[in-house]
Write an enzyme that holds these catalytic residues in place. Structure first.
Site, PDB file in Angstrom:
ATOM      1  N   ARG A  27       0.813  -1.226   0.000  1.00  7.29           N
ATOM      2  CA  ARG A  27       0.000   0.000   0.000  1.00  7.29           C
ATOM      3  C   ARG A  27       0.843   1.272   0.000  1.00  7.29           C
ATOM      4  NH1 ARG A  27      -5.222   1.158   1.513  1.00  7.29           N
ATOM      5  NH2 ARG A  27      -5.636   3.176   2.472  1.00  7.29           N
ATOM      6  N   HIS A  79      24.478 -19.800  -0.747  1.00  6.50           N
ATOM      7  CA  HIS A  79      25.291 -18.859   0.029  1.00  6.50           C
ATOM      8  C   HIS A  79      25.335 -17.552  -0.757  1.00  6.50           C
ATOM      9  CE1 HIS A  79      28.592 -17.006   2.197  1.00  6.50           C
ATOM     10  NE2 HIS A  79      28.558 -17.999   3.086  1.00  6.50           N
ATOM     11  N   HIS A 103      -1.624  19.666  32.395  1.00  5.18           N
ATOM     12  CA  HIS A 103      -2.511  18.649  32.967  1.00  5.18           C
ATOM     13  C   HIS A 103      -3.901  18.721  32.326  1.00  5.18           C
ATOM     14  CE1 HIS A 103       0.595  18.192  36.036  1.00  5.18           C
ATOM     15  NE2 HIS A 103       0.559  19.508  36.165  1.00  5.18           N
ATOM     16  N   SER A 128     -14.933  10.382   6.575  1.00  4.62           N
ATOM     17  CA  SER A 128     -15.584   9.255   7.222  1.00  4.62           C
ATOM     18  C   SER A 128     -16.525   8.609   6.224  1.00  4.62           C
ATOM     19  CB  SER A 128     -16.364   9.725   8.459  1.00  4.62           C
ATOM     20  OG  SER A 128     -17.243   8.719   8.910  1.00  4.62           O
ATOM     21  N   LYS A 173     -17.119  15.177   8.381  1.00  3.14           N
ATOM     22  CA  LYS A 173     -15.843  15.040   9.068  1.00  3.14           C
ATOM     23  C   LYS A 173     -14.644  15.278   8.155  1.00  3.14           C
ATOM     24  CE  LYS A 173     -15.234  12.296  12.446  1.00  3.14           C
ATOM     25  NZ  LYS A 173     -14.945  11.083  13.223  1.00  3.14           N
ATOM     26  N   ASN A 176      -1.694   8.906  10.934  1.00  2.00           N
ATOM     27  CA  ASN A 176      -0.884   7.975  10.152  1.00  2.00           C
ATOM     28  C   ASN A 176       0.576   8.063  10.569  1.00  2.00           C
ATOM     29  OD1 ASN A 176       0.929   7.405   7.633  1.00  2.00           O
ATOM     30  ND2 ASN A 176      -0.994   6.377   7.167  1.00  2.00           N
ATOM     31  N   ARG A 182      31.156 -14.897  17.071  1.00  8.12           N
ATOM     32  CA  ARG A 182      29.968 -14.490  16.319  1.00  8.12           C
ATOM     33  C   ARG A 182      28.952 -15.614  16.317  1.00  8.12           C
ATOM     34  NH1 ARG A 182      28.758 -13.667  10.250  1.00  8.12           N
ATOM     35  NH2 ARG A 182      26.951 -12.851  11.345  1.00  8.12           N
ATOM     36  N   SER A 214      22.744 -11.626  11.136  1.00 12.74           N
ATOM     37  CA  SER A 214      22.619 -11.665   9.685  1.00 12.74           C
ATOM     38  C   SER A 214      21.185 -11.453   9.234  1.00 12.74           C
ATOM     39  CB  SER A 214      23.146 -12.999   9.154  1.00 12.74           C
ATOM     40  OG  SER A 214      23.000 -13.073   7.751  1.00 12.74           O
ATOM     41  N   THR A 215      20.273 -12.210   9.826  1.00 12.13           N
ATOM     42  CA  THR A 215      18.872 -12.075   9.429  1.00 12.13           C
ATOM     43  C   THR A 215      18.270 -10.771   9.941  1.00 12.13           C
ATOM     44  OG1 THR A 215      16.749 -13.231   9.359  1.00 12.13           O
ATOM     45  CG2 THR A 215      17.964 -13.350  11.435  1.00 12.13           C
TER      46      THR A 215
END
Length: 541
Positions: free
Chosen positions: A88, A164, A244, A368, A374, A382, A408, A413-414
């Protein structure tokens, strides 16, 4: 609530037309920032110490996006994306793709492998890789310059066999260079002395440096500029504060905007303190294999020269991996920036709710699905939502990446493949905030109306003046007058006139209104551009 038309996926043709204008400025930035800098290469054929200048293409990033957009049925591809960043919202974040996609990672790996071979040819002790001729240097340079989606696909096809990804790049380069007689003699020196992580850490570092400088920072600067403009334009417009959630001492609309501009720009300055680091020290960080093959070579010095030649800082103390502490520092700054922007988004949402801002209506846009009246603050909402998603990812990366078992493990890596996810949600949020700001229209009548209904806010300056002139229990007297009572202009004036004050002080208080009781707010708002330094920040060298 239905989505605004601006977020719906149009047809492929309409998509390209509609987005052309929006991406023109970014495309220009990509072309400039992604320009491969002139590289001076040592050329033995031209004599000792001679150099050959080669220039890269002006727009590799823009070109890769054009190739992507020419792919068949791109709209269908977007609709099937698991991540909304590839579905999207793809059009909003696509400028990050050349840097943080699989294509981008492969391309940066190719750059590192090719430049490492060139570096080996410059080391006198490695006689097996003599200095390349100008023709050979240009051939290698062209591999980088002309690298495109077709090349990346070929690498992926090789990976199906090797299983690889880095080895697939090595085999791709060997195949690519086998037709050149000079380079064909030294094919086995591709990936010489390297562990995969030597290639990967530099590739991710290059992607971060170029992607952040080229795509992220310009939009972040635009946010700061937009908020600075709000501050200066609305510097004199008085506004009721709320602490407040209750009426508090007045400020100006511009001053409240200036607060955010100052905070965001201060974070921007900190980005320049981040050093993008790289390592090139072999399997466990000690140059073990290099030293055995060529003990006469000063490998730490060679590695440092190579890493710095890529525009990165060198980290000499590493295991198999560069420990990623700099990524943690970088992403923590993005999280901090995003937190402040979330604060801004939510305040703007509240001000719109109070009626302090109207929103410019966009033709055809629906607020809306059931309430036609609205006009919702969807852009700030967003942005707020995507900043939450961004910070979740960025914080996870920041906490995880510095941790690796012993010399390591493979967990980084992922995880590193998600660098673009956190930045992508950030970029999506930044653009939403900018859209929201562009629709704002100040409602001065509503701002004035609120102030006119809250004369009790003058209790603060009145009791402060009373303190100056020694009137006993000023706070308590104002508390009795205002707390739980209906306070009006007349009741305030009556109270002031009954005070035992010098005539000048009394006259000054009688002139005071909720609209004029703004202290230095207007001046602070006008001076924001002196504080919000956008030139020295938002840049990683």
């Amino acid at each position: 609530m239905s989505a605004p038309p601006s977020l719906k996926a149009p047809s492929a043709a309409a998509f390209l037309v509609a987005e052309a204008a929006a991406h023109r400025a970014t495309a220009a930035a990509l072309a400039g920032a992604s320009r491969l800098q002139t590289r001076r290469l040592r050329c033995s054929a031209a004599g000792a110490g001679a150099t050959v200048e080669t220039r890269g293409p002006l727009d590799w990033a823009a070109r890769s996006l054009e190739e992507m957009q020419r792919a068949e049925d791109f709209d269908a591809f977007r609709m099937m994306g698991l991540s909304p960043l590839d579905g999207r919202y793809e059009s909003f974040v696509r400028d990050l793709k050349p840097f943080f996609s699989e294509f981008g990672l492969i391309r940066f790996r190719v750059i590192v492998e090719v430049k490492w071979l060139l570096k080996l040819s410059e080391i006198p002790e490695i006689t097996e890789v003599p200095p390349f001729s100008e023709d050979a240097q240009l051939f290698l340079d062209a591999i980088i310059q002309d690298f495109g989606l077709a090349d990346a696909k070929e690498v992926k096809n090789i990976e199906k066999i090797t299983n690889h990804d880095v080895k697939a790049v090595e085999y791709f380069l060997k195949k690519k260079c086998s037709s050149h007689p000079e380079i064909a003699k030294v094919l086995e020196f591709f990936h010489f002395g390297c562990t995969s992580e030597d290639i990967n850490n530099l590739s991710h570092a290059l992607a971060l440096k170029e992607g952040v400088n080229t795509v992220m920072f310009p939009v972040m600067i635009n946010i700061c500029k937009a908020i600075c403009s709000l501050a200066k334009q609305n510097s004199p417009i008085p506004m009721l504060s709320r602490t407040h959630g209750q009426p508090a001492s007045p400020t100006t609309l511009g001053k409240e905007m200036a607060n955010f501009a100052a905070r965001l720009s201060n974070i921007g300055k900190s980005f320049s303190e981040v050093k993008i680091l790289g390592k090139f020290a072999g399997a466990v960080g000690n140059y073990n294999a290099d030293v055995v093959a060529y003990p006469e070579v000063d490998w730490p010095k060679v590695a440092e020269e190579f890493v710095r030649s890529l525009g990165l800082e060198f980290n000499p103390y590493v295991t198999q991996i560069e420990p990623h502490d700099y990524i943690s520092k970088l992403f923590n700054l993005f999280v901090q920036f995003n937190n402040v922007l979330t604060d801004f988004d939510r305040d703007m949402w509240a001000y719109i709710s109070l009626g302090y801002f109207k929103q410019i209506v966009k033709a055809g846009e629906v607020g809306s699905s059931t309430m036609p009246h609205k006009v919702n603050p969807i852009d700030f909402e967003n942005s707020d939502g995507n900043l939450t998603m961004a910070n979740g990812t960025l914080s996870s990366l920041s906490m995880k990446l510095p941790i690796s078992r012993m010399q390591r493990d493979l967990t980084d890596s992922t995880v590193l493949r998600n660098l673009g996810v956190g930045l992508g949600h950030s970029l999506l949020a930044y653009k939403a905030t900018l859209r929201g700001i562009s629709k704002l229209q100040v409602n001065e009548f509503r701002l004035s109306e609120d102030l006119e209904q809250t004369w009790e806010v003058l209790a603060e300056p009145i009791q402060t003046v009373m303190r100056r002139y020694g009137i006993p229990e000023p706070y308590e007297k104002l508390k009795e007058l205002t707390r739980g009572q209906a306070v009006t202009k007349d009741s305030i004036r009556q109270f002031i006139e009954g005070l035992d004050l010098p005539e000048k002080a009394r006259a000054s208080l009688l002139k005071l209104t909720p609209h004029s009781y703004i202290g230095e707010a207007e001046n602070l708002a006008r001076g924001i551009e002196e504080v919000a330094d956008l030139k020295s920040g938002f840049r990683i060298e």
